[in-house]
Design a protein around this motif. Structure first.
Motif, mmCIF file in Angstrom:
data_model
loop_
_atom_site.group_PDB
_atom_site.id
_atom_site.type_symbol
_atom_site.label_atom_id
_atom_site.label_comp_id
_atom_site.label_asym_id
_atom_site.label_seq_id
_atom_site.Cartn_x
_atom_site.Cartn_y
_atom_site.Cartn_z
ATOM 1 N N LEU A 122 -18.190 -18.797 -10.854
ATOM 2 C CA LEU A 122 -17.995 -19.319 -12.356
ATOM 3 C C LEU A 122 -18.696 -20.541 -12.439
ATOM 4 O O LEU A 122 -18.143 -21.486 -12.224
ATOM 5 C CB LEU A 122 -16.474 -19.244 -12.579
ATOM 6 C CG LEU A 122 -15.611 -18.045 -12.070
ATOM 7 C CD1 LEU A 122 -14.266 -18.223 -12.463
ATOM 8 C CD2 LEU A 122 -16.212 -16.658 -12.388
ATOM 9 N N ALA A 123 -19.827 -20.396 -13.092
ATOM 10 C CA ALA A 123 -20.779 -21.566 -13.274
ATOM 11 C C ALA A 123 -19.951 -22.632 -13.994
ATOM 12 O O ALA A 123 -20.094 -24.046 -13.527
ATOM 13 C CB ALA A 123 -22.073 -21.085 -13.912
ATOM 14 N N PRO A 124 -19.434 -22.616 -15.059
ATOM 15 C CA PRO A 124 -18.757 -23.555 -15.882
ATOM 16 C C PRO A 124 -17.517 -24.252 -14.941
ATOM 17 O O PRO A 124 -17.614 -25.430 -15.049
ATOM 18 C CB PRO A 124 -18.015 -23.055 -17.084
ATOM 19 C CG PRO A 124 -18.741 -21.864 -17.250
ATOM 20 C CD PRO A 124 -19.137 -21.265 -15.806
ATOM 21 N N HIS A 158 -23.430 -10.449 -14.290
ATOM 22 C CA HIS A 158 -24.055 -10.251 -15.679
ATOM 23 C C HIS A 158 -23.574 -11.323 -16.549
ATOM 24 O O HIS A 158 -24.168 -11.930 -17.545
ATOM 25 C CB HIS A 158 -23.326 -9.034 -16.323
ATOM 26 C CG HIS A 158 -23.746 -7.730 -15.641
ATOM 27 N ND1 HIS A 158 -24.948 -7.253 -15.805
ATOM 28 C CD2 HIS A 158 -23.066 -6.852 -14.808
ATOM 29 C CE1 HIS A 158 -24.943 -6.346 -14.954
ATOM 30 N NE2 HIS A 158 -23.777 -5.860 -14.505
ATOM 31 N N LYS A 159 -22.402 -11.982 -16.291
ATOM 32 C CA LYS A 159 -22.040 -13.451 -17.059
ATOM 33 C C LYS A 159 -22.662 -14.537 -16.657
ATOM 34 O O LYS A 159 -23.103 -15.418 -17.448
ATOM 35 C CB LYS A 159 -20.509 -13.335 -17.022
ATOM 36 C CG LYS A 159 -19.762 -14.391 -17.927
ATOM 37 C CD LYS A 159 -18.437 -14.004 -18.361
ATOM 38 C CE LYS A 159 -17.762 -15.004 -19.381
ATOM 39 N NZ LYS A 159 -16.395 -15.154 -19.178
ATOM 40 N N TYR A 160 -22.690 -14.648 -15.454
ATOM 41 C CA TYR A 160 -23.531 -16.002 -14.859
ATOM 42 C C TYR A 160 -24.491 -15.349 -13.900
ATOM 43 O O TYR A 160 -24.146 -15.587 -12.619
ATOM 44 C CB TYR A 160 -22.214 -16.613 -14.291
ATOM 45 C CG TYR A 160 -21.276 -17.322 -14.905
ATOM 46 C CD1 TYR A 160 -21.470 -17.760 -16.261
ATOM 47 C CD2 TYR A 160 -19.940 -16.901 -14.555
ATOM 48 C CE1 TYR A 160 -20.441 -18.290 -17.056
ATOM 49 C CE2 TYR A 160 -18.979 -17.124 -15.595
ATOM 50 C CZ TYR A 160 -18.950 -17.845 -16.817
ATOM 51 O OH TYR A 160 -17.908 -18.034 -17.625
ATOM 52 N N PRO A 161 -25.528 -15.127 -14.504
ATOM 53 C CA PRO A 161 -26.729 -14.675 -13.434
ATOM 54 C C PRO A 161 -27.119 -15.580 -12.589
ATOM 55 O O PRO A 161 -26.745 -16.973 -12.538
ATOM 56 C CB PRO A 161 -27.958 -14.077 -14.304
ATOM 57 C CG PRO A 161 -27.322 -14.316 -15.759
ATOM 58 C CD PRO A 161 -25.935 -15.119 -15.763
ATOM 59 N N LEU A 162 -27.909 -15.411 -11.446
ATOM 60 C CA LEU A 162 -28.293 -16.386 -10.437
ATOM 61 C C LEU A 162 -28.924 -17.767 -10.662
ATOM 62 O O LEU A 162 -28.594 -18.716 -10.374
ATOM 63 C CB LEU A 162 -29.413 -15.744 -9.576
ATOM 64 C CG LEU A 162 -28.770 -14.683 -8.465
ATOM 65 C CD1 LEU A 162 -29.608 -13.861 -7.824
ATOM 66 C CD2 LEU A 162 -27.663 -15.532 -7.604
ATOM 67 N N LYS A 163 -29.530 -17.404 -11.806
ATOM 68 C CA LYS A 163 -30.259 -18.771 -12.525
ATOM 69 C C LYS A 163 -29.140 -19.831 -12.947
ATOM 70 O O LYS A 163 -29.285 -21.013 -12.582
ATOM 71 C CB LYS A 163 -31.191 -18.468 -13.644
ATOM 72 C CG LYS A 163 -32.220 -19.416 -14.064
ATOM 73 C CD LYS A 163 -33.228 -18.934 -15.050
ATOM 74 C CE LYS A 163 -34.026 -20.247 -15.870
ATOM 75 N NZ LYS A 163 -33.915 -20.081 -17.168
ATOM 76 N N THR A 215 -27.190 -20.909 -9.875
ATOM 77 C CA THR A 215 -28.049 -21.908 -8.966
ATOM 78 C C THR A 215 -27.955 -23.260 -9.626
ATOM 79 O O THR A 215 -27.870 -24.436 -9.047
ATOM 80 C CB THR A 215 -29.292 -21.398 -8.871
ATOM 81 O OG1 THR A 215 -29.398 -20.110 -8.532
ATOM 82 C CG2 THR A 215 -30.246 -22.137 -7.920
ATOM 83 N N ALA A 216 -28.162 -23.469 -11.185
ATOM 84 C CA ALA A 216 -28.229 -24.302 -11.752
ATOM 85 C C ALA A 216 -26.790 -25.184 -11.554
ATOM 86 O O ALA A 216 -26.595 -26.266 -11.476
ATOM 87 C CB ALA A 216 -28.395 -24.193 -13.276
ATOM 88 N N ALA A 217 -25.762 -24.494 -11.604
ATOM 89 C CA ALA A 217 -24.429 -25.177 -11.330
ATOM 90 C C ALA A 217 -24.294 -25.713 -10.170
ATOM 91 O O ALA A 217 -23.816 -26.893 -9.911
ATOM 92 C CB ALA A 217 -23.217 -23.911 -11.920
ATOM 93 N N CYS A 218 -24.849 -24.840 -9.158
ATOM 94 C CA CYS A 218 -24.832 -25.282 -7.586
ATOM 95 C C CYS A 218 -25.665 -26.855 -7.536
ATOM 96 O O CYS A 218 -25.187 -27.684 -6.861
ATOM 97 C CB CYS A 218 -25.122 -24.299 -6.830
ATOM 98 S SG CYS A 218 -24.038 -23.096 -6.601
ATOM 99 N N ASP A 219 -26.870 -26.684 -8.353
ATOM 100 C CA ASP A 219 -27.536 -28.034 -8.353
ATOM 101 C C ASP A 219 -26.892 -29.083 -8.808
ATOM 102 O O ASP A 219 -26.813 -30.286 -8.184
ATOM 103 C CB ASP A 219 -28.982 -27.745 -9.305
ATOM 104 C CG ASP A 219 -29.912 -26.953 -8.490
ATOM 105 O OD1 ASP A 219 -29.944 -26.749 -7.267
ATOM 106 O OD2 ASP A 219 -30.758 -26.183 -9.095
#
Ligand code: SAH
Ligand code: SF4
Length: 362
Positions: free
Chosen positions: A211-213, A247-252, A255-259
């Motif tokens: 969950l990126a956010p 589909h909601k949070y694709p790898l790009k 990855t940006a959230a992990c960065d």
């Protein structure tokens, strides 16, 4: 008097909040410390155990707060002494926790004594195709005390009222922890507090399906919890096949959230990768995984899939697992292959609950 179901549970309050109540009630401050000792060091299950608190105070506490305690519905032990606990909550919901004995290669340091894997929701809404937890959908969030009590109840069952047992917590049981963010964080603060569970933040690992956010939100928290990402596929094509969340949070985006997390925290992330036969276990599939791991300076945990009754996915044979590990290592990635402890007791995510629910339904 309020019924227990509408009263907040006392184990969902912080020390500060309890201090405010006690000040209002004109109770001396040291009573808070006494109460906390009963709750977290002695793991009291009933108000009447708290014999050094005056009766009138105990009555007031009982009137204001619930002191809920999960009921042990089922317990299984594996040959290697991994123990699985199935708890029945006040509303009848079933959740599980898994106690794993010392394993230096897991998430912490070699001095680890016991790791407890805890749940954060009843069911899961994210519906990963391979996972037993999501099969019956999502029922509800766990309350902070229901998360905290898994640790306390296992310690009480295993070590009695006094001794400490668990010094490592992994939030990898049923549910998506970051979807229950506020309750999770409150529970982890209580488990971490010197007046509470006394478990170091670095000994607490939160696992998310990505969950990126909320990963960004977690990065802004002052506490240094460890983060694990359930990756399971290193291209959008493979990942989307088995994890709808992609589909909601694709790898790009993931990855940006992990960065962002890395920049904020400077702490290493772990990438979890279950090996599923014919889906994500071919050596060429190790290449995009290696690229991502190098980019994030992450460690990879390979976990052979635990077959789930009724699902078509299978664990690859040992040589296939070994070849995938070797392919990662050739790419200069630090990786471990964890041949699941407790596989023989349905230790993976949601499996014991699923089995029990099915047996009850029959
Ligand atoms: N929802 C969170 C945390 C709970 S799942 C998450 O997905 O990260 C904990 C881990 O168990 C995840 O990495 C998940 O993919 C994995 N898992 C689920 N079912 C499994 C199975 N049958 N065999 C092996 N690992 C499984
Ligand atoms: Fe939910 Fe995690 Fe299972 Fe996916 S793997 S369904 S996010 S518990």
């Amino acid at each position: 008097m309020k019924t227990d179901s509408v009263k907040p549970d006392i184990r969902s309050l912080t020390q500060e909040e309890l201090q405010r109540h006690f000040a209002l009630w004109q109770e001396p401050a040291y009573r808070v410390a006494q109460l906390l000792t009963w709750l977290y060091a002695r793991r009291a299950a009933h108000w009447d155990e708290m014999t050094n608190l005056p009766k009138a105070l105990r009555a007031r506490l009982r009137e204001t707060f619930a002191l809920r305690w999960p009921e042990l519905a089922r317990r299984q032990g594996a040959r290697d002494t991994t123990q699985k606990f199935l708890w029945r909550l006040a509303d009848g919901a079933l959740i599980e926790s898994v106690l794993i004995p010392a394993s230096p290669s897991l998430y912490g340091e070699p001095s680890d004594r016991h790791t407890l894997c805890i749940s954060t929701q009843v069911g899961c809404a994210y519906g990963c195709k391979f996972c037993a937890s999501g099969l019956d959908g999502w029922k509800r969030h766990l309350l902070p005390d229901e998360i905290v009590n898994q640790v306390l109840a296992v310690e009480r069952a295993e070590a009695g009222a006094g001794a400490r047992l668990i010094n490592n917590v992994v939030v990898m049981g049923m549910g998506e922890p970051l979807a229950n963010y506020d309750n999770l964080l409150r529970a982890l603060r209580i488990l971490n507090a010197p007046w509470g569970g006394e478990i170091g933040a670095r000994k607490i690992t939160v696992s998310t399906s990505g969950l990126a956010p909320q990963i960004r939100q977690l990065a802004a928290e002052p506490l240094q919890f460890r983060l694990a990402i359930s990756l399971h596929g290193a291209t959008d094509k493979t990942r989307s096949k088995i994890m709808p969340v992609n589909h909601k949070y694709p790898l790009k985006e993931l990855t940006a959230a992990c960065d962002f997390y890395l920049r904020k925290k400077g702490r290493m992330i772990t990438l979890e990768y279950i090996l599923i036969a014919g889906i994500n276990d071919a050596p060429p599939q190790a290449l995009p995984l290696a690229r991502l791991a190098r980019h994030l300076r992450a460690k990879v945990n390979l976990i052979p899939y635990n077959d789930v009754q009724g699902l078509p996915w299978r664990r690859p044979d040992d040589p296939v697992q070994d070849a995938f590990l070797a392919a990662l290592e050739r790419e200069g990635v630090s990786a471990t292959l964890r041949r699941e402890k407790g596989g023989d007791i349905d230790a993976a995510c949601g499996q014991l609950r699923l089995k029990t629910e099915r047996e009850l339904a029959r």
